[in-house]
Design an enzyme around this catalytic site. Structure first.
Site, PDB file in Angstrom:
ATOM      1  N   ARG A  57       0.944  -1.356   0.068  1.00 19.85           N
ATOM      2  CA  ARG A  57      -0.132   0.080   0.131  1.00 19.85           C
ATOM      3  C   ARG A  57       0.741   1.346  -0.061  1.00 19.85           C
ATOM      4  O   ARG A  57       0.431   2.360  -0.477  1.00 19.85           O
ATOM      5  CB  ARG A  57      -0.933   0.099   1.117  1.00 19.85           C
ATOM      6  CG  ARG A  57      -2.101   0.966   1.114  1.00 19.85           C
ATOM      7  CD  ARG A  57      -2.825   1.011   2.288  1.00 19.85           C
ATOM      8  NE  ARG A  57      -2.269   1.142   3.664  1.00 19.85           N
ATOM      9  CZ  ARG A  57      -2.337   0.728   4.478  1.00 19.85           C
ATOM     10  NH1 ARG A  57      -2.725  -0.481   4.983  1.00 19.85           N
ATOM     11  NH2 ARG A  57      -1.454   0.928   5.575  1.00 19.85           N
ATOM     12  N   TYR A 110     -15.161  21.180 -11.864  1.00 13.71           N
ATOM     13  CA  TYR A 110     -15.559  19.912 -12.521  1.00 13.71           C
ATOM     14  C   TYR A 110     -16.774  19.324 -11.226  1.00 13.71           C
ATOM     15  O   TYR A 110     -16.533  19.493 -10.155  1.00 13.71           O
ATOM     16  CB  TYR A 110     -14.307  18.823 -12.408  1.00 13.71           C
ATOM     17  CG  TYR A 110     -14.662  17.407 -12.533  1.00 13.71           C
ATOM     18  CD1 TYR A 110     -14.994  16.800 -13.699  1.00 13.71           C
ATOM     19  CD2 TYR A 110     -14.472  16.513 -11.542  1.00 13.71           C
ATOM     20  CE1 TYR A 110     -15.426  15.792 -14.090  1.00 13.71           C
ATOM     21  CE2 TYR A 110     -14.935  14.968 -11.958  1.00 13.71           C
ATOM     22  CZ  TYR A 110     -15.209  14.480 -13.176  1.00 13.71           C
ATOM     23  OH  TYR A 110     -15.486  13.429 -13.536  1.00 13.71           O
ATOM     24  N   ASP A 182      -6.967  22.014 -10.384  1.00 10.25           N
ATOM     25  CA  ASP A 182      -6.978  21.105 -11.121  1.00 10.25           C
ATOM     26  C   ASP A 182      -6.544  21.200 -12.698  1.00 10.25           C
ATOM     27  O   ASP A 182      -7.125  22.122 -13.484  1.00 10.25           O
ATOM     28  CB  ASP A 182      -8.642  20.775 -11.086  1.00 10.25           C
ATOM     29  CG  ASP A 182      -8.753  19.442 -12.010  1.00 10.25           C
ATOM     30  OD1 ASP A 182      -7.965  19.062 -13.055  1.00 10.25           O
ATOM     31  OD2 ASP A 182      -9.872  18.863 -11.773  1.00 10.25           O
ATOM     32  N   LYS A 207      -7.455  11.166 -18.152  1.00 11.86           N
ATOM     33  CA  LYS A 207      -7.763  11.836 -19.419  1.00 11.86           C
ATOM     34  C   LYS A 207      -6.604  11.581 -20.252  1.00 11.86           C
ATOM     35  O   LYS A 207      -6.446  10.831 -20.950  1.00 11.86           O
ATOM     36  CB  LYS A 207      -8.059  13.270 -19.334  1.00 11.86           C
ATOM     37  CG  LYS A 207      -9.288  13.541 -18.119  1.00 11.86           C
ATOM     38  CD  LYS A 207     -10.495  12.901 -18.701  1.00 11.86           C
ATOM     39  CE  LYS A 207     -11.535  12.752 -17.324  1.00 11.86           C
ATOM     40  NZ  LYS A 207     -11.877  13.903 -16.701  1.00 11.86           N
TER      41      LYS A 207
HETATM   42  C1  LIG Z   1     -12.582  13.776 -15.232  1.00 10.90           C
HETATM   43  C2  LIG Z   1     -12.057  14.822 -14.379  1.00 10.90           C
HETATM   44  C3  LIG Z   1     -11.657  14.565 -13.070  1.00 10.90           C
HETATM   45  C4  LIG Z   1     -12.124  13.407 -12.426  1.00 10.90           C
HETATM   46  O1  LIG Z   1     -11.324  12.256 -13.143  1.00 10.90           O
HETATM   47  P1  LIG Z   1     -11.936  10.684 -13.021  1.00 10.90           P
HETATM   48  O2  LIG Z   1     -10.371  10.128 -13.296  1.00 10.90           O
HETATM   49  O3  LIG Z   1     -12.980  10.642 -13.852  1.00 10.90           O
HETATM   50  O4  LIG Z   1     -12.246  10.703 -11.436  1.00 10.90           O
HETATM   51  C5  LIG Z   1     -11.485  15.628 -12.534  1.00 10.90           C
HETATM   52  N1  LIG Z   1     -11.288  16.773 -13.123  1.00 10.90           N
HETATM   53  C6  LIG Z   1     -11.593  17.045 -14.266  1.00 10.90           C
HETATM   54  C7  LIG Z   1     -11.216  18.456 -14.840  1.00 10.90           C
HETATM   55  C8  LIG Z   1     -11.938  16.154 -15.214  1.00 10.90           C
HETATM   56  O5  LIG Z   1     -12.258  16.436 -16.462  1.00 10.90           O
END
Ligand SMILES: *Cc1c(COP(=O)(O)O)cnc(C)c1O
Length: 391
Positions: A57, A110, A182, A207
């Protein structure tokens, strides 16, 4: 070293893996020690911040390969990998708040991050105020003595407001709050958060880092000063990510520069084409000269990704459906950053609280993939013909 080179070499160590180019997948829970002395030494080393294997972990060479590469390319001190982008967002906020605190979060955040603040954080006595993404240094006026975090996301991933991050960071730091960003849209490659005053940067690696729409993963990267707090918080919450997914993410990272260049080029070409269509009210893409945030994008960003929105001239939802339902190359689905193009409808007026969004002109978000842009344009054009017929 230039970023393209770092993407290739960062976090790899063939010399400690029999010469194998990619760091292998280490599946581990139990780790065996040869003596009590070694056991104790490894735990001391870990407490001092060294990357040593103590228990599955707590990290393995597989997780460090991704974490070290992301930290290096994003320009931070160290990084922790999470089992989703949202887990990364939630943990970044949790790590730096306590009961009685107040945090400021951009109204363009988000959606699930907003829900985390409203539904989870609130239960622990942390209050969230959402603010106008265009506020800039005006954030000062919203800061209270107990404000500990200013959370930013630039551009917003549906509405594409560009935030003046250095101005926000200057104001936040004056009042001893930290700035979390973010940074998923630009990826670690096209925005360098730590050179613009950000203290904690988040990637939804799901992404562009993964790039193939088949893995959920996230990272949080911090400054040196904040690292022990983030690490203790993540470890305390048992945040660990399966090694197969980590492996796929570090593999995706190696080709990020060529993919992103193509996403950017295709995206701008299609955004420019959309601007000339009679069905289109406006195109929300920061790299276009008439975007309200274009000058900030030019000043701070090194490129654009393939995600943007456009707004239709007012039409019925039946006409919107006629446009979207039979697109052949654009899949209808959430997420983005993969090799394939996606389309989604969104109504920001349904969730905004600090700012008003007028939904008269329906908002369509596109992720432009790696298909030939002329084929994508033909697909969109056929969609507009269906929209016209359904009006
Ligand atoms: C998709 C996304 C997230 C979250 O990511 P996941 O892997 O789907 O939990 C956070 N911030 C932004 C801007 C996103 O597009």
């Amino acid at each position: 070293m230039k970023d393209e080179t770092k993407l290739v070499v960062a976090g790899r160590s063939p010399e400690s893996n029999f010469g194998i180019v990619n760091v292998p997948v280490y599946h581990a829970s139990t780790v065996l020690y040869s003596s009590l002395e070694e056991l104790q030494k490894r735990h001391i080393d870990r407490a001092e911040g060294k990357q040593v294997v103590t228990y599955g972990r707590m990290g393995t060479p597989t997780t460090w390969s991704l974490e070290n590469a992301v930290a290096e390319i994003e320009g931070g001190y160290r990084s922790h990998v999470f089992p989703s982008g949202l887990a990364a967002c939630a943990q970044a906020i949790l790590a730096f708040t306590k009961t009685g605190d107040h945090i400021l979060v951009t109204d363009s955040v988000y959606g699930p991050t907003r829900a985390f603040c409203n539904n989870v954080l609130s239960k622990f006595g942390v209050e969230t105020t959402f603010y106008d993404p265009l506020i800039g240094s005006g954030i000062s006026e919203l800061m209270r003595p107990n404000t500990t975090i200013v959370f930013t996301e630039s551009p917003g991933s549906q509405t594409f407001e560009m935030q003046d991050i250095p101005a926000i960071a200057g104001a936040a730091h004056k009042k001893n709050a930290i700035v979390i960003m973010d940074n998923t849209w630009a990826s670690p490659l096209y925005y360098k958060p730590f050179s613009h005053g950000v203290d904690v940067s988040i990637q939804a690696g799901t992404k562009y880092i993964v790039g193939h729409s088949d893995v959920m993963i996230g990272t949080v990267t911090t400054t040196k000063e904040l690292w022990p707090t983030l690490q203790a918080s993540a470890a305390g919450m048992g945040q660990t990510t399966g090694p197969d997914d980590v492996y796929l993410a570090q593999r995706g990272l190696r080709t990020l520069s060529v993919r992103l260049k193509q996403h950017m080029e295709n995206g701008i070409k299609i955004a420019e084409w959309l601007k000339g269509q009679s069905q289109v009210h406006s195109v929300l893409h920061p790299a276009l000269k008439d975007h309200p945030g274009h000058s900030l994008w030019k000043r701070d960003f090194l490129g654009a990704s393939g995600l943007f929105s456009f707004r239709l001239n007012a039409v019925s939802m039946e006409a919107v459906a006629a446009f979207m339902d039979h697109l052949e190359l654009f899949g209808m689905g959430y997420s983005w950053g993969g090799f394939e193009s996606l389309v989604i409808y969104a109504d920001p007026s349904s969730y905004r609280t600090a700012t008003k969004w007028d939904n008269t002109n329906p908002l369509i978000r596109l992720h432009i993939g790696l298909e030939d842009p002329d084929d994508l344009i033909a697909d969109l054009k056929a969609g507009f013909d269906r929209l016209d017929a359904a009006k």
